[in-house]
Design a protein around this motif. Structure first.
Motif, PDB file in Angstrom:
ATOM      1  N   PHE A 471     -19.176 -21.542 -39.801  1.00 57.18           N
ATOM      2  CA  PHE A 471     -19.465 -22.200 -38.523  1.00 57.18           C
ATOM      3  C   PHE A 471     -20.977 -22.266 -38.284  1.00 57.18           C
ATOM      4  N   LEU A 472     -21.659 -21.127 -38.490  1.00 66.52           N
ATOM      5  CA  LEU A 472     -23.107 -21.098 -38.229  1.00 66.52           C
ATOM      6  C   LEU A 472     -23.848 -22.089 -39.122  1.00 66.52           C
ATOM      7  N   VAL A 473     -23.446 -22.155 -40.381  1.00 66.56           N
ATOM      8  CA  VAL A 473     -24.127 -23.054 -41.320  1.00 66.56           C
ATOM      9  C   VAL A 473     -23.878 -24.523 -40.943  1.00 66.56           C
ATOM     10  N   GLN A 474     -22.620 -24.842 -40.675  1.00 68.17           N
ATOM     11  CA  GLN A 474     -22.284 -26.241 -40.374  1.00 68.17           C
ATOM     12  C   GLN A 474     -22.829 -26.674 -39.010  1.00 68.17           C
ATOM     13  N   ASP A 475     -22.768 -25.767 -38.035  1.00 66.84           N
ATOM     14  CA  ASP A 475     -23.280 -26.116 -36.709  1.00 66.84           C
ATOM     15  C   ASP A 475     -24.798 -26.293 -36.760  1.00 66.84           C
ATOM     16  N   GLU A 476     -25.460 -25.434 -37.537  1.00 71.78           N
ATOM     17  CA  GLU A 476     -26.912 -25.599 -37.693  1.00 71.78           C
ATOM     18  C   GLU A 476     -27.222 -26.954 -38.335  1.00 71.78           C
ATOM     19  N   LYS A 477     -26.434 -27.288 -39.346  1.00 67.99           N
ATOM     20  CA  LYS A 477     -26.667 -28.574 -40.041  1.00 67.99           C
ATOM     21  C   LYS A 477     -26.521 -29.756 -39.063  1.00 67.99           C
ATOM     22  N   ALA A 478     -25.486 -29.710 -38.223  1.00 68.23           N
ATOM     23  CA  ALA A 478     -25.285 -30.795 -37.250  1.00 68.23           C
ATOM     24  C   ALA A 478     -26.464 -30.866 -36.276  1.00 68.23           C
TER      25      ALA A 478
END
Ligand code: SF4
Length: 583
Positions: A471-478
């Protein structure tokens, strides 16, 4: 204005000269966060100190700036005095549109001026003026004087620092057009070290909007979404301070230096109370129809029997948490007074409030005395804090100068590391649990906005480490995609990837629109690579004991979950920063 390269103005303060450079990379780095990392990679010096005059101070906008609602932010990048590493800070006001209308994708400032200086840039303008008479002046006084000196009201943005920046405090912000800031990680000190008191960006150019129906229709759709649906209502209505009561209710509001997660007297500083008692009006960044900026009033008697003047002070959730809940100052007007003092000094109010909360507990425990603090610090004593904020802003003595370099630096010397509320930098206003604490401690900007860890803590019941890290990685990417456009992150529910692609297509950036996912991944990696190259070691981050004693609505914090999560996210950051993955 649509171009396949970046148009960058590079100004050398040592000579007072500038030059335009055309830099490739539009289709791979987009703008904003991506452009800032690209420019720091070309012009920065990872191995030299943050104070080295040749280090660049970057201001970058994105391909959608000025074309769509809420595309109204600027990414400011620099080597940070707070931790000596590459950093980003985001701000709004009129700065983004001024850069757009100055026909610049970025402004890069290097060198050091010989005298305290004021830089003016525009599409047809570059001037460096000696303003030694402004050195030592407050942010407000500086603003008043500069507004008279620069024409183009409504088209120009004024960025300035106060005494905190001049004194190179790592908590010094860059004030933007009075009510917005490049707040965190010491951008103000970078300007101070360059002898740069202020910058005016004059948007003195004009350009045509895209032809055809597609752009106009899309703009209307987005405008309706942000003004006529409930999506952005909370930001305009009570604003971010709506969170104060909500977090307090679920025991997730950091109070009294995080000794508690709620306060029974919180009603004095909730968003509702600020609105009822202090709110004068709302205002907005240029290009934003939402208007989340809330201005409260402060009244001051200047003559008997009943002569008053009033001043306007901006408030948000984070400043209220830091100068209110963390210090147990539970009166809205007293909080506004502290915010105003910090604003005048050019201090980041979040960092300052959290640092003073630590100092108060250290004073109570006998680690500090009046010899250091100059006044007795006591939770709830707004009068004492009014003096302490001034001392912190001006760096009155060795103690305040050290505290201005960061709470951990002061705790290393005086003790009290266990209760320093630092997660990479002074904490944000959420005590929601493990995922948020790890997210801020390791996050790229050490900001509550790097990823929605605070939201994940509230929504997810399980403790699946792999899921949380993903979640942290994907949310940061967004979010990196948005900060490369550069959108206000409050619009993240509106600007999903497909809509961003539509916007880019509508203005003519078709290649970028087709590759958004890979571009976002590339920028995310590039940022981490830059950060690690300048010294960040995610494995060395320590989360102080105080965070491990937190009790929320879920019960006591799970230290085992916290530790595993921290190790796992550390590993992931290292993987993202591997050079071979940056293709
Ligand atoms: S929502 Fe607020 S911070 Fe964001 S662009 Fe609008 S006025 Fe600025």
């Amino acid at each position: 204005m649509i171009r396949d390269h970046f148009r960058v103005l590079k100004v050398d303060l040592s000579t007072g000269r500038g030059q335009i450079e055309e830099i490739d990379g539009r289709d791979t780095c987009a703008g904003g966060s991506g452009l800032a990392a690209l420019l720091f990679g070309r012009m920065g010096f990872p191995d030299r100190t943050w104070e080295d005059p040749e280090q660049p101070l970057v201001f970058a906008i994105g391909p959608l700036t000025g074309y769509f609602p809420l595309m109204s932010k600027v990414v400011c990048a620099f080597k940070s005095p707070y931790h000596g590493q590459y950093a980003e800070s985001h701000g709004g006001g009129r700065s983004a549109l001024s850069l757009r209308f100055a026909d610049l994708d970025a402004l890069v400032i290097t060198g050091k001026a010989k005298r305290p200086s004021f830089l003016t840039v525009g599409a047809r303008k570059l001037e460096l003026r000696d303003v030694h008479y402004l050195w030592g002046k407050s942010v407000q006084r500086t603003g008043q004087m500069l507004r008279r000196m620069v024409g183009g009201s409504g088209h120009r943005s004024i960025l300035r620092i106060g005494p905190a920046g001049e004194n190179r405090s790592a908590m010094a912000c860059i004030n933007v057009d009075t009510y917005r800031h490049f707040g965190r990680l010491g951008g103000g000190a970078v300007m101070g070290a360059k002898n740069l008191k202020a910058i005016a960006i004059v948007g003195d150019e004009s350009f045509d909007l895209p032809a055809g129906k597609e752009y106009g229709q899309l703009f209307r759709n987005i405008y309706e979404q942000v003004t006529e649906t409930s999506m952005m209502d909370k930001y305009h209505n009570l604003g971010t301070p709506i969170n104060v009561a909500l977090l307090n209710k679920i025991q997730a509001l950091p109070c009294r230096n995080l000794q508690r997660t709620s306060d029974e007297a919180i009603s004095g500083i909730t968003g509702e109370t600020f609105a009822e008692r202090t709110l004068l009006r709302n205002t907005a960044c240029s290009g934003c129809p939402v208007g989340c900026i809330h201005l409260g009033f402060l009244r001051e008697k200047f003559s008997e029997p009943n002569q008053y003047l009033y001043r306007q002070v901006t408030y948000d959730h984070e400043p209220i948490f830091a100068m209110g809940a963390m210090l147990s100052v539970l009166d809205a007007f007293q909080v506004l007074r502290l915010l105003e003092i910090a604003e005048k000094a050019g201090l980041d109010v979040m960092s300052a409030g959290v640092a003073l909360a630590w100092a108060t507990e250290a004073f109570e425990k006998g680690l500090l005395s009046e010899k250091e603090t100059l006044i007795p610090l006591k939770f709830g004593d707004a009068g004492a804090y009014a003096q302490a904020v001034k001392h912190l802003g001006t760096g009155t003595n060795d103690f305040y100068r050290l505290l201005g370099q960061g709470t951990l630096k002061a705790a290393e010397q005086y003790g009290g590391m266990d209760f320093a509320c630092v997660l990479g930098q002074e904490m944000g206003g959420y005590a929601t649990g493990e995922v948020f604490f790890v997210s801020q401690a390791l996050g790229f900007r050490h900001s509550h906005l790097d990823a929605g860890g605070y939201s994940y803590d509230q929504k997810q019941k399980g403790k699946d480490v792999a899921q949380a890290v993903e979640f942290l990685v994907q949310d940061e990417k967004a979010r990196v995609l948005l900060t490369s456009m550069v959108s206000c992150l409050f619009a993240r529910e509106v600007y999903k990837e497909a809509l961003v692609a539509d916007c880019l297509n509508a203005v003519g950036y078709r290649t970028l629109a087709e590759n958004l996912d890979s571009v976002a991944s590339r920028i995310q990696k590039m940022r981490w690579q830059t950060r690690l190259k300048t010294g960040f070691d995610p494995g060395s981050v320590k989360i102080p004991e105080r965070f491990k004693q937190v009790v929320t609505w879920k019960g006591p914090l799970d230290t085992n979950y916290l530790d595993i999560l921290q190790r796992s996210y550390t590993q992931k950051i290292r993987e993202m920063a591997k050079p071979e993955e940056n293709n």
